[in-house]
Design a protein around this motif. Structure first.
Motif, PDB file in Angstrom:
ATOM      1  N   LEU A   1       0.833  -1.203   0.000  1.00 14.34           N
ATOM      2  CA  LEU A   1       0.000   0.000   0.000  1.00 14.34           C
ATOM      3  C   LEU A   1       0.868   1.252   0.000  1.00 14.34           C
ATOM      4  N   MET A   2       1.951   1.212   0.802  1.00 15.11           N
ATOM      5  CA  MET A   2       2.863   2.358   0.839  1.00 15.11           C
ATOM      6  C   MET A   2       3.421   2.646  -0.554  1.00 15.11           C
ATOM      7  N   ILE A   3       3.854   1.570  -1.231  1.00 19.98           N
ATOM      8  CA  ILE A   3       4.441   1.741  -2.562  1.00 19.98           C
ATOM      9  C   ILE A   3       3.400   2.317  -3.528  1.00 19.98           C
ATOM     10  N   ILE A   4       2.198   1.721  -3.492  1.00 19.16           N
ATOM     11  CA  ILE A   4       1.160   2.167  -4.427  1.00 19.16           C
ATOM     12  C   ILE A   4       0.794   3.624  -4.178  1.00 19.16           C
ATOM     13  N   ILE A   5       0.623   3.960  -2.888  1.00 19.87           N
ATOM     14  CA  ILE A   5       0.212   5.330  -2.555  1.00 19.87           C
ATOM     15  C   ILE A   5       1.300   6.321  -2.941  1.00 19.87           C
ATOM     16  N   THR A   6       2.555   5.949  -2.697  1.00 23.59           N
ATOM     17  CA  THR A   6       3.640   6.864  -3.053  1.00 23.59           C
ATOM     18  C   THR A   6       3.666   7.107  -4.555  1.00 23.59           C
ATOM     19  N   LEU A   7       3.564   6.020  -5.311  1.00 21.58           N
ATOM     20  CA  LEU A   7       3.578   6.164  -6.767  1.00 21.58           C
ATOM     21  C   LEU A   7       2.400   7.017  -7.242  1.00 21.58           C
ATOM     22  N   ALA A   8       1.224   6.696  -6.694  1.00 20.18           N
ATOM     23  CA  ALA A   8       0.030   7.431  -7.109  1.00 20.18           C
ATOM     24  C   ALA A   8       0.191   8.907  -6.789  1.00 20.18           C
ATOM     25  N   ALA A   9       0.676   9.187  -5.573  1.00 18.18           N
ATOM     26  CA  ALA A   9       0.841  10.586  -5.165  1.00 18.18           C
ATOM     27  C   ALA A   9       1.873  11.278  -6.040  1.00 18.18           C
ATOM     28  N   HIS A  10       2.935  10.544  -6.375  1.00 19.87           N
ATOM     29  CA  HIS A  10       3.969  11.133  -7.225  1.00 19.87           C
ATOM     30  C   HIS A  10       3.399  11.502  -8.590  1.00 19.87           C
ATOM     31  N   ILE A  11       2.629  10.556  -9.155  1.00 19.13           N
ATOM     32  CA  ILE A  11       2.059  10.817 -10.476  1.00 19.13           C
ATOM     33  C   ILE A  11       1.068  11.974 -10.407  1.00 19.13           C
ATOM     34  N   ILE A  12       0.250  11.974  -9.344  1.00 19.34           N
ATOM     35  CA  ILE A  12      -0.736  13.053  -9.216  1.00 19.34           C
ATOM     36  C   ILE A  12      -0.046  14.412  -9.133  1.00 19.34           C
ATOM     37  N   THR A  13       1.017  14.486  -8.334  1.00 18.01           N
ATOM     38  CA  THR A  13       1.639  15.797  -8.133  1.00 18.01           C
ATOM     39  C   THR A  13       2.481  16.248  -9.318  1.00 18.01           C
ATOM     40  N   THR A  14       3.035  15.290 -10.062  1.00 25.32           N
ATOM     41  CA  THR A  14       3.929  15.730 -11.129  1.00 25.32           C
ATOM     42  C   THR A  14       3.296  15.693 -12.519  1.00 25.32           C
ATOM     43  N   ARG A  15       2.270  14.859 -12.715  1.00 29.18           N
ATOM     44  CA  ARG A  15       1.783  14.657 -14.080  1.00 29.18           C
ATOM     45  C   ARG A  15       0.371  15.169 -14.342  1.00 29.18           C
ATOM     46  N   THR A  16      -0.312  15.648 -13.319  1.00 32.04           N
ATOM     47  CA  THR A  16      -1.699  16.041 -13.563  1.00 32.04           C
ATOM     48  C   THR A  16      -1.876  17.542 -13.317  1.00 32.04           C
ATOM     49  N   PRO A  17      -2.877  18.112 -13.962  1.00 35.18           N
ATOM     50  CA  PRO A  17      -3.183  19.528 -13.717  1.00 35.18           C
ATOM     51  C   PRO A  17      -3.489  19.777 -12.243  1.00 35.18           C
ATOM     52  N   PHE A  18      -4.164  18.804 -11.636  1.00 36.91           N
ATOM     53  CA  PHE A  18      -4.491  18.956 -10.218  1.00 36.91           C
ATOM     54  C   PHE A  18      -3.235  19.161  -9.371  1.00 36.91           C
ATOM     55  N   GLY A  19      -2.198  18.355  -9.682  1.00 37.77           N
ATOM     56  CA  GLY A  19      -0.941  18.488  -8.948  1.00 37.77           C
ATOM     57  C   GLY A  19      -0.335  19.869  -9.124  1.00 37.77           C
ATOM     58  N   ARG A  20      -0.373  20.359 -10.365  1.00 40.49           N
ATOM     59  CA  ARG A  20       0.131  21.728 -10.641  1.00 40.49           C
ATOM     60  C   ARG A  20      -0.630  22.744  -9.799  1.00 40.49           C
ATOM     61  N   HIS A  21      -1.942  22.545  -9.727  1.00 41.22           N
ATOM     62  CA  HIS A  21      -2.763  23.486  -8.964  1.00 41.22           C
ATOM     63  C   HIS A  21      -2.363  23.490  -7.499  1.00 41.22           C
ATOM     64  N   VAL A  22      -2.087  22.277  -6.974  1.00 44.42           N
ATOM     65  CA  VAL A  22      -1.698  22.201  -5.564  1.00 44.42           C
ATOM     66  C   VAL A  22      -0.434  23.005  -5.317  1.00 44.42           C
ATOM     67  N   TYR A  23       0.555  22.811  -6.193  1.00 40.82           N
ATOM     68  CA  TYR A  23       1.803  23.556  -6.026  1.00 40.82           C
ATOM     69  C   TYR A  23       1.582  25.055  -6.210  1.00 40.82           C
ATOM     70  N   ALA A  24       0.715  25.380  -7.160  1.00 39.17           N
ATOM     71  CA  ALA A  24       0.462  26.797  -7.423  1.00 39.17           C
ATOM     72  C   ALA A  24      -0.142  27.469  -6.195  1.00 39.17           C
ATOM     73  N   ILE A  25      -1.103  26.784  -5.582  1.00 40.43           N
ATOM     74  CA  ILE A  25      -1.725  27.348  -4.377  1.00 40.43           C
ATOM     75  C   ILE A  25      -0.698  27.455  -3.264  1.00 40.43           C
ATOM     76  N   GLY A  26       0.161  26.440  -3.181  1.00 45.59           N
ATOM     77  CA  GLY A  26       1.195  26.477  -2.150  1.00 45.59           C
ATOM     78  C   GLY A  26       2.159  27.623  -2.361  1.00 45.59           C
TER      79      GLY A  26
END
Lengths: 269, 91
Positions: free
Chosen positions: A111-136
Motif C-alpha cells: 500500500l505504501m508503494i502504491i500510494i507513493t507512486l500514485a501521489a507522485h504521479i498526481i503531483t507531477t503529471r496532472t493539472p491537479f498536482g500543478r494546482h496544488v503547487y500553485a496554491i502552495g
C-alpha cells in the motif's frame, strides 16, 4: 492538518469495529465505510478552512479533538478487542490487511508503494498536482490565474483524510484491536517525515520521494531508539528536536538558494 | 543550466569548478538521504540485531504506516498552512 490525521486515525480504528459488531456489514463494506468517513472528515476540515477562512492549523486541531472524543465515546474509552469477525456474519478476514503477504511482502508495504507512486504521479503529471503547487506557492496568484482554490484545497484535505483512514485501518488490522488512543503522536511522526523530506512549510515546494525517505528516517529512528531502550520521553524530545532542526536546515537552504539565484542574476546582467 | 553556460564564458568556468557552495548545496539537498544513512549506521553500530532481516521487515511495516500518513500530509502542507494570512484579502 497534522492533528486531524491522528484524530481520524483513532476514529477509524474505532468506527470500524463498532460497525462490525452492531450492524455486521461485510469486511469490504467496513473498509469502504471507514475510508469514506476519513475522507469526509478531511473534506469537512477543508470546507471549514476554505469557506470560513479558519486557520488550517486551528481547524484541523479542532477536528483532531472532535475525532479523538468521538473515538472515546464509541466504546466509552475501552478497546475493541479481537477484530477477527465471525464467519456467520461474513465479516472475517480483516486481520489479513495487517498480517497477510503478497509476494512475500506485507500488504501495508504494498500500500505504501502504491500510494507513493500514485501521489507522485498526481503531483507531477496532472493539472491537479500543478494546482496544488500553485496554491502552495502563492494562493492569490493561483486564484487569479483560474485555479479553483477552494475546490482544490478541499480535495487535498480529503486525500489527507483518506490516507489517515487507511493508516488507521492498517494499524487496527495489525493489532487485531482498536484502541481510542492508537493514533497518539502519529501526527508528530508524519510531520517530521514530511519536513525531513524537504517539503517547505512555507509552501509550494516538496515531493513525494523526499517524504518517503523522510518516513524511512523517522521509522528507523523510532525503532532504533526503542531497540536501544531509550525512554519514550527522550524519544519525544529527540523527535521534536529533529523536526525543528529539519525546518532550520530547510530555511538555511532556502536562503542560500535565494542568494545563489541573485548572484547568477547579477552575473548575467 | 548548460544553455546559460554556453552563452556566458564566465559562468562556464564557474560551472566546471566545484566550489564549496556547490558541495554544501548538494549536502543540503540530499539531507534526508544523508540523515537516513547516518541514522541507520549509528543504530547498526550500537545494536547488533538492528540490521537483521527480521528487524528490517518489522521496521518497514512501521515505515509504511508513517509513510502513508506523511504522504497524505505532504499534499496538505504545501498549500494552505502558512499561506493563510493572505487569504482574507480575496476569499
Amino acid at each position: 492538518m497534522i492533528a486531524m490525521i491522528a484524530g481520524l486515525l483513532i476514529n477509524e480504528g474505532i468506527i470500524l469495529p463498532q460497525l462490525g459488531i452492531i450492524i455486521y456489514p461485510h469486511t469490504w463494506t467496513i473498509l469502504l465505510i471507514s475510508l469514506a468517513v476519513g475522507t469526509l472528515a478531511g473534506a469537512t476540515s477543508g470546507y471549514i478552512i476554505t469557506r470560513f477562512n479558519v486557520a488550517p492549523f486551528i481547524a484541523t486541531l479542532g477536528m483532531l479533538y472532535v475525532a479523538r472524543g468521538i473515538a472515546g465515546l464509541l466504546n466509552n474509552g475501552y478497546t475493541f478487542p479481537n477484530l477477527v469477525g465471525r464467519p456467520e456474519y461474513g465479516n472475517t478476514g480483516f486481520e489479513i490487511l495487517g498480517a497477510g503477504n503478497f509476494l512475500a511482502v506485507n500488504y501495508s508495504i504494498w500500500l505504501m508503494i502504491i500510494i507513493t507512486l500514485a501521489a507522485h504521479i498526481i503531483t507531477t503529471r496532472t493539472p491537479f498536482g500543478r494546482h496544488v503547487y500553485a496554491i502552495g506557492g502563492n494562493e492569490r496568484a493561483a486564484g487569479l490565474s483560474g485555479v479553483r482554490v477552494a475546490r482544490t484545497k478541499i480535495i487535498v484535505y480529503s486525500i489527507s483524510g483518506f490516507c489517515a483512514a487507511l493508516v488507521g485501518l492498517i494499524i487496527a488490522s495489525q493489532l487485531v484491536a482498536a484502541h481510542p488512543l492508537t493514533g497518539d503522536s502519529f501526527e508528530l511522526n508524519a510531520i517530521a517525515a514530511v519536513v525531513l523530506g524537504g517539503t517547505s512549510l512555507a509552501g509550494g515546494r516538496g515531493n513525494m520521494g523526499g517524504t518517503l525517505i523522510g518516513a524511512f528516517v523517522i521509522g528507523v529512528l523510532n525503532d532504533g531508539l526503542v531497540m536501544m531502550g531509550v525512554s519514550s520521553f527522550w524519544q519525544q524530545v529527540i523527535k521534536g528536536a529533529v523536526i525543528v532542526l529539519a525546518v532550520v536546515i530547510d530555511q538555511v537552504q532556502a536562503r542560500m538558494q535565494e542568494r545563489i539565484a541573485l548572484q547568477k542574476q547579477q552575473e548575467i546582467l | 543550466m548548460s544553455h546559460e553556460n554556453n552563452t556566458n564564458p564566465a559562468q562556464m568556468n564557474k560551472g566546471r569548478r566545484i566550489t564549496k557552495i556547490d558541495v554544501l548545496q548538494f549536502l543540503l539537498r540530499g539531507r534526508a538521504f544523508i540523515a537516513l544513512i547516518l541514522v541507520t549506521a549509528v543504530f547498526a553500530l550500537l545494536s547488533p540485531q538492528f540490521l537483521t532481516s527480521a528487524n528490517l521487515v518489522i521496521m518497514s511495516k512501521h515505515v509504511a504506516i508513517n509513510a502513508i500518513l506523511a504522504i497524505g500530509m505532504t499534499f496538505v502542507i504545501p498549500p494552505p498552512v502558512l499561506t493563510s494570512p493572505s487569504a482574507p484579502l480575496w476569499a
